[in-house]
Motif scaffolding. Structure first.
Motif, PDB file in Angstrom:
ATOM      1  N   MET A 184       0.363  -1.299   0.017  1.00  0.00           N
ATOM      2  CA  MET A 184      -0.227   0.458   0.012  1.00  0.00           C
ATOM      3  C   MET A 184       0.566   1.477  -0.101  1.00  0.00           C
ATOM      4  SD  MET A 184      -3.111  -1.203   0.145  1.00  0.00           S
ATOM      5  CE  MET A 184      -4.105   0.183   0.069  1.00  0.00           C
ATOM      6  N   SER A 185       1.610   1.072   0.104  1.00  0.00           N
ATOM      7  CA  SER A 185       2.749   1.967   0.338  1.00  0.00           C
ATOM      8  C   SER A 185       2.350   3.200  -1.004  1.00  0.00           C
ATOM      9  CB  SER A 185       4.383   2.540   0.166  1.00  0.00           C
ATOM     10  OG  SER A 185       4.516   0.961  -0.987  1.00  0.00           O
ATOM     11  N   TRP A 186       2.661   2.380  -2.302  1.00  0.00           N
ATOM     12  CA  TRP A 186       2.318   3.586  -3.443  1.00  0.00           C
ATOM     13  C   TRP A 186       0.837   4.123  -3.387  1.00  0.00           C
ATOM     14  CZ3 TRP A 186      -2.681   2.693  -6.203  1.00  0.00           C
ATOM     15  CH2 TRP A 186      -3.261   1.924  -5.171  1.00  0.00           C
ATOM     16  N   LEU A 187      -0.540   4.160  -2.533  1.00  0.00           N
ATOM     17  CA  LEU A 187      -1.489   4.950  -2.272  1.00  0.00           C
ATOM     18  C   LEU A 187      -0.999   5.684  -1.464  1.00  0.00           C
ATOM     19  CD1 LEU A 187      -3.948   4.260  -2.612  1.00  0.00           C
ATOM     20  CD2 LEU A 187      -4.711   3.806  -0.554  1.00  0.00           C
ATOM     21  N   PHE A 188       0.020   6.515  -0.035  1.00  0.00           N
ATOM     22  CA  PHE A 188       0.655   7.222   0.105  1.00  0.00           C
ATOM     23  C   PHE A 188       1.424   7.845  -0.173  1.00  0.00           C
ATOM     24  CE2 PHE A 188      -1.998   3.231   3.479  1.00  0.00           C
ATOM     25  CZ  PHE A 188      -2.993   5.030   3.079  1.00  0.00           C
ATOM     26  N   GLY A 189       2.168   7.434  -1.339  1.00  0.00           N
ATOM     27  CA  GLY A 189       3.385   8.151  -1.728  1.00  0.00           C
ATOM     28  C   GLY A 189       4.118   7.740  -1.002  1.00  0.00           C
ATOM     29  N   ILE A 190       4.290   6.597  -0.942  1.00  0.00           N
ATOM     30  CA  ILE A 190       5.729   6.343  -0.098  1.00  0.00           C
ATOM     31  C   ILE A 190       6.685   5.141  -1.129  1.00  0.00           C
ATOM     32  CG2 ILE A 190       7.142   4.741   2.164  1.00  0.00           C
ATOM     33  CD1 ILE A 190       4.152   5.616   3.474  1.00  0.00           C
ATOM     34  N   GLY A 191       7.656   5.723  -1.373  1.00  0.00           N
ATOM     35  CA  GLY A 191       8.520   4.736  -2.033  1.00  0.00           C
ATOM     36  C   GLY A 191       8.796   4.918  -3.775  1.00  0.00           C
TER      37      GLY A 191
ATOM     38  N   ALA B 258      -3.734  10.214  -1.082  1.00  0.00           N
ATOM     39  CA  ALA B 258      -4.060   8.912  -0.701  1.00  0.00           C
ATOM     40  C   ALA B 258      -5.853   8.978  -0.627  1.00  0.00           C
ATOM     41  CB  ALA B 258      -3.731   8.484   0.141  1.00  0.00           C
ATOM     42  N   ALA B 259      -6.452   9.768  -0.148  1.00  0.00           N
ATOM     43  CA  ALA B 259      -8.107  10.454  -0.585  1.00  0.00           C
ATOM     44  C   ALA B 259      -8.320  10.050  -1.867  1.00  0.00           C
ATOM     45  CB  ALA B 259      -8.229  11.273   0.346  1.00  0.00           C
ATOM     46  N   LYS B 260      -7.690  10.282  -2.797  1.00  0.00           N
ATOM     47  CA  LYS B 260      -8.178  11.046  -4.337  1.00  0.00           C
ATOM     48  C   LYS B 260      -8.335   9.187  -4.369  1.00  0.00           C
ATOM     49  CE  LYS B 260      -7.822  13.343  -8.681  1.00  0.00           C
ATOM     50  NZ  LYS B 260      -6.900  13.870  -8.717  1.00  0.00           N
ATOM     51  N   ALA B 261      -7.129   8.981  -4.683  1.00  0.00           N
ATOM     52  CA  ALA B 261      -6.245   7.376  -5.121  1.00  0.00           C
ATOM     53  C   ALA B 261      -7.639   6.263  -4.928  1.00  0.00           C
ATOM     54  CB  ALA B 261      -5.300   7.419  -4.933  1.00  0.00           C
ATOM     55  N   ALA B 262      -8.007   6.203  -3.207  1.00  0.00           N
ATOM     56  CA  ALA B 262      -8.920   5.736  -2.670  1.00  0.00           C
ATOM     57  C   ALA B 262     -10.784   5.714  -3.035  1.00  0.00           C
ATOM     58  CB  ALA B 262      -8.790   5.653  -1.260  1.00  0.00           C
TER      59      ALA B 262
ATOM     60  N   PRO C 177       1.310  18.142 -14.171  1.00  0.00           N
ATOM     61  CA  PRO C 177      -0.272  18.070 -13.934  1.00  0.00           C
ATOM     62  C   PRO C 177      -0.697  17.342 -12.892  1.00  0.00           C
ATOM     63  CG  PRO C 177       0.536  17.244 -16.664  1.00  0.00           C
ATOM     64  CD  PRO C 177       1.680  17.023 -15.929  1.00  0.00           C
ATOM     65  N   SER C 178      -0.231  15.769 -12.951  1.00  0.00           N
ATOM     66  CA  SER C 178      -0.692  15.205 -12.767  1.00  0.00           C
ATOM     67  C   SER C 178      -0.864  15.477 -10.654  1.00  0.00           C
ATOM     68  CB  SER C 178      -0.828  13.760 -12.605  1.00  0.00           C
ATOM     69  OG  SER C 178       0.992  13.375 -12.610  1.00  0.00           O
ATOM     70  N   GLU C 179      -0.353  16.027 -10.447  1.00  0.00           N
ATOM     71  CA  GLU C 179       0.967  16.290  -8.946  1.00  0.00           C
ATOM     72  C   GLU C 179       0.047  17.659  -8.670  1.00  0.00           C
ATOM     73  OE1 GLU C 179       1.430  13.679  -7.066  1.00  0.00           O
ATOM     74  OE2 GLU C 179       1.323  12.080  -8.346  1.00  0.00           O
ATOM     75  N   PRO C 180      -0.628  17.996  -7.997  1.00  0.00           N
ATOM     76  CA  PRO C 180      -0.908  19.280  -7.419  1.00  0.00           C
ATOM     77  C   PRO C 180       0.343  19.370  -6.181  1.00  0.00           C
ATOM     78  CG  PRO C 180      -2.224  18.168  -6.712  1.00  0.00           C
ATOM     79  CD  PRO C 180      -1.301  17.165  -7.305  1.00  0.00           C
ATOM     80  N   GLN C 181       1.348  21.007  -6.434  1.00  0.00           N
ATOM     81  CA  GLN C 181       2.267  21.627  -6.030  1.00  0.00           C
ATOM     82  C   GLN C 181       1.932  21.882  -4.407  1.00  0.00           C
ATOM     83  OE1 GLN C 181       4.864  21.931  -7.215  1.00  0.00           O
ATOM     84  NE2 GLN C 181       4.535  21.001  -8.653  1.00  0.00           N
TER      85      GLN C 181
ATOM     86  N   PRO D 186      -0.566  18.666   4.193  1.00  0.00           N
ATOM     87  CA  PRO D 186      -1.369  17.288   3.670  1.00  0.00           C
ATOM     88  C   PRO D 186      -1.998  16.692   2.301  1.00  0.00           C
ATOM     89  CG  PRO D 186      -1.973  19.763   4.002  1.00  0.00           C
ATOM     90  CD  PRO D 186      -0.639  19.708   3.596  1.00  0.00           C
ATOM     91  N   THR D 187      -0.663  17.193   1.255  1.00  0.00           N
ATOM     92  CA  THR D 187      -0.960  16.988  -0.176  1.00  0.00           C
ATOM     93  C   THR D 187      -0.934  15.314  -0.166  1.00  0.00           C
ATOM     94  OG1 THR D 187       1.496  16.837  -0.331  1.00  0.00           O
ATOM     95  CG2 THR D 187      -0.178  19.069  -0.387  1.00  0.00           C
ATOM     96  N   GLY D 188      -0.084  14.604   0.681  1.00  0.00           N
ATOM     97  CA  GLY D 188       0.143  13.645   1.169  1.00  0.00           C
ATOM     98  C   GLY D 188      -1.667  12.687   1.113  1.00  0.00           C
ATOM     99  N   LEU D 189      -2.063  13.110   2.154  1.00  0.00           N
ATOM    100  CA  LEU D 189      -3.696  12.882   2.383  1.00  0.00           C
ATOM    101  C   LEU D 189      -4.504  12.718   1.366  1.00  0.00           C
ATOM    102  CD1 LEU D 189      -3.401  13.424   6.668  1.00  0.00           C
ATOM    103  CD2 LEU D 189      -3.126  11.344   5.222  1.00  0.00           C
ATOM    104  N   GLU D 190      -3.657  13.941   0.798  1.00  0.00           N
ATOM    105  CA  GLU D 190      -5.370  14.648  -0.667  1.00  0.00           C
ATOM    106  C   GLU D 190      -5.620  13.375  -1.241  1.00  0.00           C
ATOM    107  OE1 GLU D 190      -4.782  18.306  -1.120  1.00  0.00           O
ATOM    108  OE2 GLU D 190      -5.675  18.941   0.137  1.00  0.00           O
TER     109      GLU D 190
END
Length: 593
Positions: free
Chosen positions: A1-8, A54-58, A17-21, A48-52
């Protein structure tokens, strides 16, 4: 699940464009940042961008139809990462164990090196101590030897001094004894001379009386002996019975001595003729009493043996073989019918089978054979005539008939007119001619010679058959090579009783090739060549006779034969020159004188 939260994941590319600054943090309130050293809150730097994301990915994943597969894949990736982590941990533990083992090995190696160095040092120390001990022992030996030599030198000097003193004492004693002896002898001589001078008359009278007494004794002995002999002779003459008995006894004694002498001589000649063997006979098949006593089994086998083929083991040309076979048949029939034997002359080069055929002829005909050589006659001198008569007397006593073979007959049967021979040899030749003047049914004469032209004409007159034994041709040489190869090489190798083996090659072809190479050789030379093959096998390390060894011996034999022929040509040339110098007129060989 690390890819879900941006770990690794790595840092996102700028401007993606896909990643908000992330938003720019607002400036701090209350001034221009003078409170920079004030400690911040722990949530002040939270992004909090990581959480955002992750939520979007979920939400996207929940809306996707492949959500379950993606979740399983994520779980599998997580398990894979855990397994990889575990394997790395195990590899690390294995590496630690390997390092421990290597450390233990290095420690053992160091320990062994340490022990080796200690052993070397101990050995060096022991060798050094042993060397010092040997040096001390050698020094002690040298000191002891020097001391012994010094003592020995002193003892020798003492002995020499004592010996010199003893010698001087002995010499002085001998000198004194000699002086005393001379004085004693001188005194005795003076006294004896004085006594003899005083008693000279008495000594002469004693000598005269002794001489007269001895003369009287001798005269009386002579008279007594004469009287005794005279009375005895007178009494013997007067008694005629004694005279007659004495004469008869002397006569009988003389007759007995003469009779015993002649009887002994006759008995000796009879025993020699019947039981013995003449001195000129070198070899004979005739059985004597002495042979029967020494070799009874051999004599029994010889008596029980059947007649052999006359040409068994004899290789001759077809023409010569036919002729000698006729001679063998005629001789055998002559023996059975008690006819007169014919004398034969066999001539030809040495080693062509003359002696062998003579033995086979005697055995085929059921006769005894005796071999004598002409070279034994000349050295006998005056005894040659008696020895020759003994040979023929001995030959006549054979019950089976005797074949008398004379080898090298030209050595003493030479021409009496042209050859220079001694009187003794001439008398022996005359005795031979006398005993062979007529044909006999008791013995058969066979002569062998390499130079028959040197025979006396009377010898040629006694010859009934002349047979020429020539050198073997190609066919005869091949038969001889095969015969002796089987006898001396192949048969011992197959029986296994001797240290001889034969390599693998074409024996038949090799024998044919050798027969072509040994042109000009006699049968004896070929037999010696086969014996040389056998000797070569015995001389080898493994006892194997190879084709190369056979070829080497053949080449050597051919070279030796060529050398012999060169010597013979040189000798014939020199003899021809000497004959042309000494005999300017031609002499016809074999012509009667």
């Amino acid at each position: 699940m690390s890819w879900l939260f941006g770990i690794g994941k790595g840092p996102p590319a700028p401007g993606s464009p896909s990643e908000p600054q992330p938003p720019v943090p607002p400036p701090p309130v209350g001034g221009d940042g003078g409170d920079k050293n004030k400690p911040k809150d722990k949530w002040s730097n939270f992004d909090p961008t990581g959480l955002e994301r992750a939520a979007k990915a979920a939400r996207d994943l929940d809306q996707s139809r492949h959500a379950k597969q993606a979740l399983d894949m994520a779980m599998m990736q997580e398990q894979t990462l855990q397994l990889e982590q575990q394997s790395k941990v195990k590899e690390y533990e294995a590496a630690l164990e390997q390092m421990k083992v290597e450390q233990i090995r290095v420690q053992g190696e160091e320990r062994r090196k340490t022990l080796g160095e200690e052993t070397k040092q101990n050995q060096a120390r022991a060798q050094y101590q042993d060397k010092l001990a040997r040096q001390r022992y050698e020094d002690q030996l040298r000191q002891q030897q020097a001391l012994n030599e010094e003592n020995l030198r002193k003892q020798e000097e003492s002995v020499q001094k004592q010996e010199a003193m003893r010698r001087a004492t002995v010499e002085h004693e001998m000198e004194l004894r000699h002086k005393n002896e001379m004085l004693r002898i001188e005194a005795e001589a003076r006294a004896r001379g004085k006594v003899e001078r005083e008693n000279a008359d008495l000594i002469r009278e004693q000598i005269r009386l002794k001489a007269a007494e001895h003369r009287q004794t001798v005269l009386e002995s002579i008279k007594t002996a004469g009287t005794v002999f005279g009375e005895g002779f007178r009494a013997f003459i007067s008694d005629w019975d004694k005279v007659t008995a004495t004469v008869a006894g002397l006569t009988l004694l003389a007759v007995g001595v003469y009779t015993a002498k002649n009887t002994t001589a006759v008995a000796g000649r009879y025993i020699e003729a019947r039981l013995g063997k003449p001195s000129l006979v070198r070899e004979t098949s005739r059985i004597t009493v002495l042979d029967a006593v020494k070799h009874p089994i051999k004599v029994t086998k010889r008596l029980a043996s059947k007649p052999h083929d006359a040409l068994e083991g004899v290789v001759l040309s077809p023409t010569l073989e036919e002729r000698v076979r006729d001679i063998a048949i005629a001789t055998r029939n002559t023996k059975h019918n008690r006819g007169l034997y014919r004398n034969i002359l066999m001539y030809g080069p040495p080693g062509t089978g003359k002696t062998l055929f003579a033995k086979k002829l005697a055995m085929h005909s059921g006769m005894d054979y005796a071999i004598m050589t002409g070279g034994d006659v000349a050295p006998m001198g005056r005894e040659g005539v008696t020895a020759m008569h003994k040979v023929f007397d001995w030959a006549k006593t054979s019950r089976r008939g005797l074949l008398l073979f004379v080898d090298e007959a030209d050595a003493f049967l030479r021409k009496r007119a042209t050859e220079k021979i001694s009187e003794d040899l001439r008398a022996t030749l005359n005795a031979f001619l006398y005993r062979t003047g007529e044909q006999s049914n008791k013995f058969m004469l066979v002569l062998a010679s390499n130079q028959p032209e040197q025979f006396d004409w009377a010898i040629n007159d006694r010859i009934d058959e002349i047979v020429n034994f020539e050198l073997p041709g190609l066919e005869e040489r091949e038969r001889l090579v095969r015969l002796y190869f089987d006898k001396y090489v192949l048969k011992p190798a197959t029986e296994g009783k001797q240290r001889l083996k034969l390599a693998q090659f074409d024996y038949s072809k090799k024998c044919s090739d050798i027969a072509k190479i040994v042109e000009g050789m006699s049968g004896r030379e070929i037999s010696k060549l086969a014996v040389a093959w056998q000797a070569a096998a015995y001389a080898s390390e493994d006892g194997v006779l190879t084709e190369a060894m056979i070829d080497a011996r053949v080449a050597d034999a051919v070279r030796q034969h060529k050398q012999k022929m060169d010597w013979l040509k040189t000798e014939v040339t020199e003899q021809g020159k000497e004959l042309s110098k000494t005999s300017p007129l031609p002499i016809f060989e074999g012509s009667p004188v």
